[in-house]
Design an enzyme around this catalytic site. Structure first.
Site, short mmCIF file in Angstrom:
data_model
loop_
_atom_site.label_atom_id
_atom_site.label_comp_id
_atom_site.label_asym_id
_atom_site.label_seq_id
_atom_site.Cartn_x
_atom_site.Cartn_y
_atom_site.Cartn_z
N THR A 1 81.03 -15.51 -23.04
CA THR A 1 79.93 -15.24 -23.47
C THR A 1 79.01 -14.31 -22.57
OG1 THR A 1 79.77 -16.72 -25.33
CG2 THR A 1 77.95 -15.40 -25.05
N GLY B 1 89.41 -26.02 -18.05
CA GLY B 1 88.69 -24.65 -17.51
C GLY B 1 88.14 -24.93 -16.19
N ASP C 1 85.38 -23.65 -15.13
CA ASP C 1 84.16 -23.70 -15.32
C ASP C 1 83.63 -25.30 -15.48
OD1 ASP C 1 85.26 -23.55 -17.68
OD2 ASP C 1 83.43 -22.88 -18.67
N ARG C 2 84.60 -25.99 -16.15
CA ARG C 2 84.33 -27.22 -16.59
C ARG C 2 84.37 -28.07 -14.99
NH1 ARG C 2 88.54 -29.08 -21.07
NH2 ARG C 2 87.39 -30.84 -21.33
N ASP D 1 78.09 -29.35 -22.43
CA ASP D 1 78.10 -28.03 -22.42
C ASP D 1 78.07 -27.22 -23.04
OD1 ASP D 1 78.06 -25.64 -20.83
OD2 ASP D 1 79.85 -25.92 -19.64
N THR E 1 67.98 -20.15 -47.50
CA THR E 1 69.30 -20.49 -46.93
C THR E 1 69.12 -20.39 -45.23
OG1 THR E 1 69.92 -19.31 -48.92
CG2 THR E 1 71.38 -19.14 -47.01
#
Length: 285
Positions: free
Chosen positions: A20, A136, A138-139, A158, A213
């Site tokens: 993202t 990953g 990043d992990r 995370d 909603t």
């Protein structure tokens, strides 16, 4: 733009390419001097990646000169190295189609190939995982920084495109984790799968019982995420056989931490600090 004090003219650029968002970190030794974030594009050229780097450095130099951020070691009058570009770089990428693009861009900017988090890079992190290459980058970076800052046993939650639970056992080894849909992904899936459900903003509703909603969906997505985190942390601790500290990171860390009974605190710069630590561990070349 976020920045802290720095004292060295030479600097390292940490790049974290997520599904993202893409984040830059300006590293002065192990200190994160400044950071920058922009939306990850599905396609990009090396020239466009270099332009993003140039934009970051230009903005930082301007903000230093105007006193918006405090980074005297990189200010023009101190002989700082912002205009000259980074001396070296380290890259974490979970988007395979963009990895080579960023490697090319950083190689040009630094006149040397960047370190890339993955197989072959020293991490100091013992893995109890069937295939460590599946974890990953990043992990990995996040866990390296979290272990240094908070010790172990530890659960790092995370909150990004996915919500990851990464677990360090009582010996500080990576025990494994949990991967679930992230907040925005959950909200998007609801709107896509049900014709009468709208796309909602990710925000905390005023009550659990929604009166519309949108409110009902926000309760399910946001409050439901906090409840899911608390429940899974309890289950993780039961399986570990011990209590663990729980730290949140990622885009929605602060908001969800405030709703959770188990999250101790939010720390949103873990991945960039972890990249700095990995660079220091591997930088003799």
């Amino acid at each position: 733009m976020e920045a802290n004090t720095g004292e060295s003219a030479a600097f390292v650029l940490a790049v974290d390419v997520g599904n993202t968002a893409t984040r830059f970190g300006l590293l002065d030794g192990l200190e994160l001097a400044a950071s920058w974030e922009f939306a990850t594009r599905s396609r990009m050229t090396a020239d466009e990646a270099r332009l993003e780097i140039a934009n970051f450095l230009t903005m930082l130099e301007r903000d230093c000169a105007r006193g918006i951020v405090d980074c005297p070691g990189f200010a023009p009058e101190s002989g700082g190295g912002i205009a000259a570009g980074p001396a070296d770089a380290i890259l974490s990428s979970v988007v395979p189609d963009l990895t080579d693009v960023w490697v090319s861009a950083l190689t040009i900017e630094c006149a040397r190939r960047p370190f890339v988090v993955g197989p072959g890079l020293k991490t100091g992190l013992k893995m109890h995982y069937n295939d460590p290459s599946e974890v990953g980058p990043d992990r990995v970076a996040t866990l390296v920084a979290a272990r240094e800052a908070y010790g172990y046993p530890l659960v790092v939650v995370d909150l990004g495109t996915t919500t990851n639970f990464d677990v360090l056992d009582e010996h500080g080894a990576f025990a494994g984790g949990v991967i679930a849909p992230g907040l925005a992904l959950s909200a998007y899936a609801l709107a896509q799968a049900a014709a009468r459900l709208p796309v909602i903003e990710i925000q905390v509703p005023s009550s659990v019982i929604g009166k519309s909603t949108r409110e009902a969906m926000q309760a399910g997505v946001v409050l439901g995420e906090a409840a899911r985190i608390d429940g899974l942390v309890d289950a993780i601790e039961e399986e570990l056989g011990c209590k663990a500290r729980v730290i949140a990171t990622g885009a929605h860390a602060a908001a969800v931490a405030a709703l959770s009974e188990r999250i101790e605190r939010a720390d949103e710069s873990l991945v960039l600090r972890g990249l700095g630590m990995l660079f220091a561990l591997n930088s003799k070349r």
